[in-house]
Design a protein around this motif. Sequence first.
Motif, PDB file in Angstrom:
ATOM      1  N   ILE A  12     -37.458 -15.606 -40.461  1.00 20.51           N
ATOM      2  CA  ILE A  12     -36.733 -14.402 -40.890  1.00 20.51           C
ATOM      3  C   ILE A  12     -36.415 -13.581 -39.645  1.00 20.51           C
ATOM      4  N   ALA A  13     -35.189 -13.706 -39.192  1.00 16.67           N
ATOM      5  CA  ALA A  13     -34.800 -13.107 -37.914  1.00 16.67           C
ATOM      6  C   ALA A  13     -34.981 -11.596 -37.898  1.00 16.67           C
ATOM      7  N   SER A  14     -34.676 -10.945 -39.002  1.00 16.47           N
ATOM      8  CA  SER A  14     -34.785  -9.480 -39.034  1.00 16.47           C
ATOM      9  C   SER A  14     -36.222  -9.017 -38.802  1.00 16.47           C
ATOM     10  N   GLU A  15     -37.188  -9.796 -39.290  1.00 14.40           N
ATOM     11  CA  GLU A  15     -38.598  -9.456 -39.070  1.00 14.40           C
ATOM     12  C   GLU A  15     -38.973  -9.648 -37.603  1.00 14.40           C
ATOM     13  N   TYR A  16     -38.493 -10.715 -37.003  1.00 13.50           N
ATOM     14  CA  TYR A  16     -38.740 -10.940 -35.574  1.00 13.50           C
ATOM     15  C   TYR A  16     -38.120  -9.821 -34.738  1.00 13.50           C
ATOM     16  N   ASP A  17     -36.907  -9.423 -35.103  1.00 14.35           N
ATOM     17  CA  ASP A  17     -36.234  -8.358 -34.355  1.00 14.35           C
ATOM     18  C   ASP A  17     -37.047  -7.067 -34.405  1.00 14.35           C
ATOM     19  N   GLU A  55     -34.104  -2.721 -30.438  1.00 12.21           N
ATOM     20  CA  GLU A  55     -34.069  -1.617 -29.466  1.00 12.21           C
ATOM     21  C   GLU A  55     -33.403  -2.051 -28.165  1.00 12.21           C
ATOM     22  N   LYS A  56     -33.342  -3.347 -27.944  1.00  8.38           N
ATOM     23  CA  LYS A  56     -32.721  -3.894 -26.729  1.00  8.38           C
ATOM     24  C   LYS A  56     -31.309  -4.405 -27.000  1.00  8.38           C
ATOM     25  N   GLY A  57     -30.795  -4.168 -28.214  1.00 13.19           N
ATOM     26  CA  GLY A  57     -29.459  -4.633 -28.552  1.00 13.19           C
ATOM     27  C   GLY A  57     -29.392  -6.136 -28.734  1.00 13.19           C
ATOM     28  N   LEU A  58     -30.498  -6.734 -29.222  1.00 19.15           N
ATOM     29  CA  LEU A  58     -30.575  -8.185 -29.369  1.00 19.15           C
ATOM     30  C   LEU A  58     -30.864  -8.593 -30.804  1.00 19.15           C
ATOM     31  N   LYS A  59     -30.471  -9.819 -31.130  1.00 25.26           N
ATOM     32  CA  LYS A  59     -30.794 -10.420 -32.422  1.00 25.26           C
ATOM     33  C   LYS A  59     -31.357 -11.816 -32.160  1.00 25.26           C
ATOM     34  N   SER A  60     -32.512 -12.117 -32.745  1.00 26.88           N
ATOM     35  CA  SER A  60     -33.103 -13.452 -32.588  1.00 26.88           C
ATOM     36  C   SER A  60     -32.343 -14.445 -33.463  1.00 26.88           C
ATOM     37  N   VAL A  61     -32.118 -15.653 -32.916  1.00 22.35           N
ATOM     38  CA  VAL A  61     -31.386 -16.667 -33.697  1.00 22.35           C
ATOM     39  C   VAL A  61     -32.114 -18.011 -33.746  1.00 22.35           C
ATOM     40  N   LEU A  62     -32.923 -18.328 -32.738  1.00 22.53           N
ATOM     41  CA  LEU A  62     -33.611 -19.614 -32.695  1.00 22.53           C
ATOM     42  C   LEU A  62     -34.979 -19.456 -32.045  1.00 22.53           C
ATOM     43  N   LEU A  63     -35.922 -20.311 -32.463  1.00 23.37           N
ATOM     44  CA  LEU A  63     -37.261 -20.326 -31.875  1.00 23.37           C
ATOM     45  C   LEU A  63     -37.524 -21.692 -31.257  1.00 23.37           C
ATOM     46  N   LEU A  64     -38.313 -21.695 -30.180  1.00 22.77           N
ATOM     47  CA  LEU A  64     -38.750 -22.949 -29.576  1.00 22.77           C
ATOM     48  C   LEU A  64     -40.187 -22.786 -29.071  1.00 22.77           C
TER      49      LEU A  64
END
Length: 209
Positions: A160-165, A172-181
Amino acid sequence: MNTIEQLKWRYATKKFNPTKKLSKAKINILIEAFNLTATSYGLQTLKLVVVEDKKLREPLVAPAYNQKQVLNASHLLVICIQDNIQSTDVIDYYNNIKHIRNTPETILKPYREDLVNMMQDMSVTERQQWSTNQAYIALGNLMTVCAIEGIDSCPMEGFIASEYDKLLKLNEKGLKSVLLLPVGYRADDDMFSTFKKVRKPIDEAVIIL
């Protein structure tokens, strides 16, 4: 080292050895590889977040649908996109070209203006999708480098990207998470490590003209 043999060796690691850590040198290789990834126009609208601290990772397990690799891997790599690409990003990029290559302004100006116009003609959603496409290039590059370096990894879209964000304060950094590794070393008892790869025959997967 045989590249093909290493690619056959890699698999989506389901169980990491939580006691084995990647060296700083190995992590630096992955960081450099990420930064050297090809991106459209070379604009690099991506960021890599490297999470080593397990206390930070503990609350990240649940929004990854309880996939334990997030916590048990040596490090968690989070590939992010900018939530919005601005004209200043393009201008800064061309200023960097000018600084590094000493390229004349007369050559750079039309390319810079075309790219600024292209970005302005796209909606925010279109710019985010454009950046997400670049993120997958970075993911593939990192997975190949991991294989060559003998590092185990597990690519993940299921979170759930929104939870990671929120948890990593990416918004706060103007970023959105899209993938994990998650990256590290496989556990000795990960049964998936012994499974034979299932792939189409080359002549079904590749067309040579």
